[in-house]
Motif scaffolding. Structure first.
Motif, PDB file in Angstrom:
ATOM      1  N   UNK A 163      99.517  67.061  87.914  1.00 47.71           N
ATOM      2  CA  UNK A 163      98.649  66.854  86.787  1.00 47.71           C
ATOM      3  C   UNK A 163      98.327  65.357  86.702  1.00 47.71           C
ATOM      4  N   UNK A 164      97.046  65.042  86.758  1.00 48.14           N
ATOM      5  CA  UNK A 164      96.626  63.638  86.806  1.00 48.14           C
ATOM      6  C   UNK A 164      95.536  63.353  85.780  1.00 48.14           C
ATOM      7  N   UNK A 165      95.317  62.050  85.552  1.00 49.19           N
ATOM      8  CA  UNK A 165      94.276  61.608  84.631  1.00 49.19           C
ATOM      9  C   UNK A 165      93.829  60.206  85.012  1.00 49.19           C
ATOM     10  N   UNK A 166      92.618  59.866  84.558  1.00 50.57           N
ATOM     11  CA  UNK A 166      92.113  58.501  84.641  1.00 50.57           C
ATOM     12  C   UNK A 166      92.195  57.920  83.235  1.00 50.57           C
ATOM     13  N   UNK A 167      92.438  56.624  83.136  1.00 53.33           N
ATOM     14  CA  UNK A 167      92.602  55.968  81.838  1.00 53.33           C
ATOM     15  C   UNK A 167      91.439  55.026  81.564  1.00 53.33           C
ATOM     16  N   UNK A 168      91.085  54.905  80.289  1.00 52.23           N
ATOM     17  CA  UNK A 168      90.058  53.959  79.876  1.00 52.23           C
ATOM     18  C   UNK A 168      90.592  52.530  80.039  1.00 52.23           C
ATOM     19  N   UNK A 169      89.695  51.568  79.926  1.00 50.45           N
ATOM     20  CA  UNK A 169      90.091  50.163  80.055  1.00 50.45           C
ATOM     21  C   UNK A 169      91.217  49.792  79.102  1.00 50.45           C
ATOM     22  N   UNK A 170      91.208  50.358  77.897  1.00 46.06           N
ATOM     23  CA  UNK A 170      92.220  50.018  76.885  1.00 46.06           C
ATOM     24  C   UNK A 170      93.631  50.363  77.347  1.00 46.06           C
ATOM     25  N   UNK A 171      93.771  51.421  78.121  1.00 50.55           N
ATOM     26  CA  UNK A 171      95.088  51.838  78.611  1.00 50.55           C
ATOM     27  C   UNK A 171      95.347  51.329  80.022  1.00 50.55           C
TER      28      UNK A 171
ATOM     29  N   UNK B  58     102.006  55.500  85.291  1.00 50.52           N
ATOM     30  CA  UNK B  58     102.573  55.844  83.983  1.00 50.52           C
ATOM     31  C   UNK B  58     102.294  57.316  83.688  1.00 50.52           C
ATOM     32  N   UNK B  59     103.191  57.902  82.912  1.00 49.52           N
ATOM     33  CA  UNK B  59     103.035  59.315  82.570  1.00 49.52           C
ATOM     34  C   UNK B  59     102.855  59.450  81.065  1.00 49.52           C
TER      35      UNK B  59
ATOM     36  N   UNK C 195     100.712  64.143  82.265  1.00 51.12           N
ATOM     37  CA  UNK C 195      99.828  63.684  83.333  1.00 51.12           C
ATOM     38  C   UNK C 195     100.268  62.311  83.812  1.00 51.12           C
ATOM     39  N   UNK C 196      99.929  62.015  85.052  1.00 48.98           N
ATOM     40  CA  UNK C 196     100.177  60.703  85.640  1.00 48.98           C
ATOM     41  C   UNK C 196      98.845  59.989  85.791  1.00 48.98           C
ATOM     42  N   UNK C 197      98.785  58.728  85.369  1.00 46.96           N
ATOM     43  CA  UNK C 197      97.556  57.940  85.498  1.00 46.96           C
ATOM     44  C   UNK C 197      97.404  57.526  86.954  1.00 46.96           C
TER      45      UNK C 197
END
Length: 83
Positions: free
Chosen positions: A1-9, A18-19, A43-45
């Protein structure tokens, strides 16, 4: 399970690996009034969701999104915490 993060994160890549535990809290549009499944997912970034195109705090993979909400919703409100 993965995700992309916005600039803020994302913090210039510091967030990679990071999870986060993510939970759907509600709908953002009229298409699916109650999209949440009542579950959470970890999710993992793995990437940056770049501005201005990224309109989310976290952009979940399709698999991660489907675990917590109806895919037809497209966008949902979430709560998330680093784990």
């Amino acid at each position: 399970m993965i995700a992309a993060a916005s600039n803020a994160i994302y913090a210039n890549g510091a967030a990679c690996g990071r999870r986060y535990s993510v939970r759907c809290t509600g709908a953002t549009n009229a298409g699916v009034p109650q999209p949440c499944k009542g579950t959470s997912v970890v999710v993992t970034i793995v990437d940056l969701c770049p501005s201005p195109g990224c309109q989310a705090t976290l952009d979940l993979s399709q698999e991660a999104f489907a675990a917590i909400a109806d895919l037809n919703a497209g966008k949902i409100k979430i709560d998330y915490t680093q784990v």
